[in-house]
Enzyme design. Sequence first.
Site, short mmCIF file in Angstrom:
data_model
loop_
_atom_site.label_atom_id
_atom_site.label_comp_id
_atom_site.label_asym_id
_atom_site.label_seq_id
_atom_site.Cartn_x
_atom_site.Cartn_y
_atom_site.Cartn_z
N TYR A 1 0.91 -1.08 0.07
CA TYR A 1 -0.05 0.04 -0.04
C TYR A 1 1.02 1.45 -0.15
CZ TYR A 1 -4.90 -0.24 -0.17
OH TYR A 1 -6.32 -0.31 -0.48
N GLU B 1 -0.55 4.69 -0.48
CA GLU B 1 -1.34 5.93 -0.56
C GLU B 1 -0.49 7.32 -0.24
OE1 GLU B 1 -4.67 6.03 2.15
OE2 GLU B 1 -5.97 4.73 1.19
N ASP C 1 -5.95 13.51 -25.46
CA ASP C 1 -6.01 12.04 -25.04
C ASP C 1 -5.14 11.28 -25.93
OD1 ASP C 1 -6.74 9.41 -24.38
OD2 ASP C 1 -8.81 9.60 -23.81
N THR D 1 -3.27 6.09 -22.00
CA THR D 1 -3.12 4.45 -21.50
C THR D 1 -1.85 4.13 -21.97
OG1 THR D 1 -3.92 3.64 -23.77
CG2 THR D 1 -5.59 4.07 -22.09
N LYS E 1 -1.74 0.20 -25.12
CA LYS E 1 -1.90 0.06 -26.47
C LYS E 1 -0.71 0.14 -27.27
CE LYS E 1 -6.51 1.89 -26.10
NZ LYS E 1 -6.96 2.46 -24.73
N ARG F 1 -1.73 -2.38 -18.39
CA ARG F 1 -3.05 -1.86 -18.54
C ARG F 1 -3.04 -0.65 -17.46
NH1 ARG F 1 -6.55 -4.52 -21.69
NH2 ARG F 1 -7.73 -2.78 -21.32
#
Length: 415
Positions: A56, A58, A202, A228, A231, A237
Amino acid sequence: MERMNNEDIKKADAEVWDWINKEQIREQETINLIASENFASLPVLAAQGSVLTNKYAEGYSFARYYGGCQFIDRIEKIAIERTKELFNCEHANVQPHSGSQANMSVYFAYLKVGDTILGMDLRAGGHLTHGSPVSFSGKFYKAYSYGVDPKNEMIDFNIVEDLAKKYRPKLIVCGYSAYSRQVDFKAFSEIASKVGAYLLADIAHIAGFVAAGLHPSPHPFTDFTTTTTHKTLRGPRGGIVMCRKKFAKKIDSTVFPGIQGGPLMHVIAAKAIALKLASTNEFKDYQKKVLSNAKLMASLLEKLGYRIVSRGTDTHIVLVDLQPQGINGKEAEEILKKVNICVNKNTIPFDPLPANLTSGIRLGTPSVTTQGMGEKEIGLIVSFIHSALTNRSDDKKLASIREEVKNLCRQFPPY
Ligand SMILES: Cc1ncc(COP(=O)(O)O)c(C=O)c1O
């Protein structure tokens, strides 16, 4: 595929293993022409299966809400620095879990509910998050859309400017899911500044080309750039948001704690690796081949009587209008599935059919190029597509094409 601890999965859960194994075989035996997919590299896959998934973290590097982040911090910093260098941007946040969340962070940071946005219509090639009524972007904001010029199926900047002047959007979105032509970021920035709008590019689909210098960079023209990583970029991902330095603080606090909790550190490590690989000459060569394969695919299909939307491509995307063939996109997707060629049905500009049928299919060359396929194989793939679509009622013929497809795939294993 030896990279996976197949035995461990099998031992723990035979049922899920069985489906994973089936998917592995499907990927090995299928020609994948889904434009938004790729085969992630082995180091990218390995990083995602690493112990980093346990952590974790954060917060941001050197300012976390959890202990034990001293190594994680370095990884996230590396990913950020590589993004800034590769895309020549002032600030980067590598935590968005997806492209949609990268976009959401920009909207949530700089728009109020009810503000106006202007993006490309989903049916003309835009993405759901560019103002579609079924997405948060169309539900929370007053979304107007531009399409393409019916004559050449390319963006008409006079129309975009007219719409911008009419609706005075607070944010203009460019960069697309099914538009195969170069995006003129400078022209968009001129329109945005005329109406006092922010500009978001984008580059989810074209990030690999931008990284390789084969598509003009959105920087320094945009206020925000999202992408992203899975691709053309060949990473895990996920998403990244880039912005001007003056927007950094608000973007960071919107990604966390605004819309996300703990970052996926195994994915961020994989992003860092993909970004390093994307800065190499090998990657540049790979992107050149993705592009030349797409251009060849478009011209060979055109010679066989297929109508290519906008009469060609500047990217990895080939959008095919199947109206002259008398079949719709859904039918074509199903026929091609029978011969182990994976494509997606796609609306074409001014499509008379709904999104669940469509008049077209979207083809893309990132995956087959990753496998090492070139001119000869693109020729074969086009002939398989044509043969399958023209012999669609002949099951025997379809079965024999499927065997040829499998044979081709065997010669180009993805891993
Ligand atoms: C242009 C564009 N933006 C954003 C996205 C969303 O990415 P994700 O599926 O990771 O949310 C996509 C996905 O296809 C896309 O094409």
